[in-house]
Scaffold this motif. Structure first.
Motif, short mmCIF file in Angstrom:
data_model
loop_
_atom_site.label_atom_id
_atom_site.label_comp_id
_atom_site.label_asym_id
_atom_site.label_seq_id
_atom_site.Cartn_x
_atom_site.Cartn_y
_atom_site.Cartn_z
N CYS A 63 0.80 -1.23 0.00
CA CYS A 63 0.00 0.00 0.00
C CYS A 63 0.83 1.27 0.00
O CYS A 63 0.28 2.36 -0.14
N GLY A 64 2.15 1.15 0.20
CA GLY A 64 3.01 2.33 0.23
C GLY A 64 3.00 3.04 1.57
O GLY A 64 3.64 4.08 1.73
N GLY A 65 2.28 2.51 2.54
CA GLY A 65 2.18 3.14 3.86
C GLY A 65 3.50 3.13 4.62
O GLY A 65 4.37 2.29 4.38
N THR A 66 3.63 4.08 5.52
CA THR A 66 4.85 4.17 6.33
C THR A 66 4.57 3.96 7.81
O THR A 66 5.46 4.12 8.63
N MET A 67 3.34 3.61 8.16
CA MET A 67 3.01 3.29 9.56
C MET A 67 3.34 1.82 9.78
O MET A 67 2.53 0.94 9.54
N LEU A 68 4.58 1.58 10.21
CA LEU A 68 5.09 0.22 10.34
C LEU A 68 5.42 -0.09 11.79
O LEU A 68 5.62 0.81 12.60
N GLU A 69 5.49 -1.37 12.07
CA GLU A 69 5.87 -1.85 13.39
C GLU A 69 6.86 -2.99 13.20
O GLU A 69 6.68 -3.82 12.31
N THR A 70 7.90 -3.02 14.01
CA THR A 70 8.87 -4.11 13.94
C THR A 70 8.88 -4.86 15.27
O THR A 70 8.74 -4.27 16.33
N ARG A 71 9.04 -6.18 15.16
CA ARG A 71 9.08 -7.03 16.35
C ARG A 71 9.87 -8.29 16.02
O ARG A 71 10.02 -8.65 14.86
N PRO A 72 10.38 -8.96 17.03
CA PRO A 72 11.15 -10.18 16.78
C PRO A 72 10.24 -11.35 16.43
O PRO A 72 9.12 -11.44 16.93
N GLN A 73 10.73 -12.22 15.57
CA GLN A 73 10.05 -13.48 15.31
C GLN A 73 10.89 -14.55 15.99
O GLN A 73 11.97 -14.90 15.53
N TYR A 74 10.39 -15.05 17.09
CA TYR A 74 11.12 -16.07 17.83
C TYR A 74 11.03 -17.40 17.09
O TYR A 74 10.01 -17.72 16.51
N PRO A 75 12.10 -18.18 17.14
CA PRO A 75 12.06 -19.49 16.46
C PRO A 75 11.09 -20.43 17.16
O PRO A 75 10.83 -20.30 18.35
N ALA A 76 10.57 -21.36 16.40
CA ALA A 76 9.69 -22.38 16.97
C ALA A 76 10.49 -23.23 17.94
O ALA A 76 11.70 -23.39 17.81
#
Length: 90
Positions: A63-76
């Motif tokens: 969508c070209g949006g700039t409202m982003l959030e970052t978070r860790p993806q923990y391994p299974a």
């Protein structure tokens, strides 16, 4: 992100800790709900995972949006490195 029933903020994790834990980075678009998982290469070890989107000029590919959030993806469970060894022995 709070601990102790909202009394004090939790310690956000750094890129170095996320790498050691076998994490990858999830980037979520808050506008269209698109998400992408990327590696942690190219980020400084002392940067906070939750602040990575604030220090980069990223935009959502959908969508070209700039409202982003970052978070860790923990391994299974069982896919990570040595820090999980021994947890299955109960």
């Amino acid at each position: 992100m709070f601990t102790d029933a909202g009394k004090r903020p939790a310690n956000p994790i750094t890129v170095a800790f996320a790498r050691e834990s076998g994490c990858r980075l999830i980037i979520d678009c808050l506008r269209c709900a698109y998400h992408e998982v990327v590696g942690l290469d190219g980020f400084g070890p002392d940067e906070l995972v939750v602040d990575l989107h604030k220090r980069r000029r990223w935009s959502c590919p959908r969508c070209g949006g700039t409202m982003l959030e970052t978070r860790p993806q923990y391994p299974a469970f069982g896919e990570a490195g040595e820090h999980l060894v021994g947890l299955e022995e109960k």
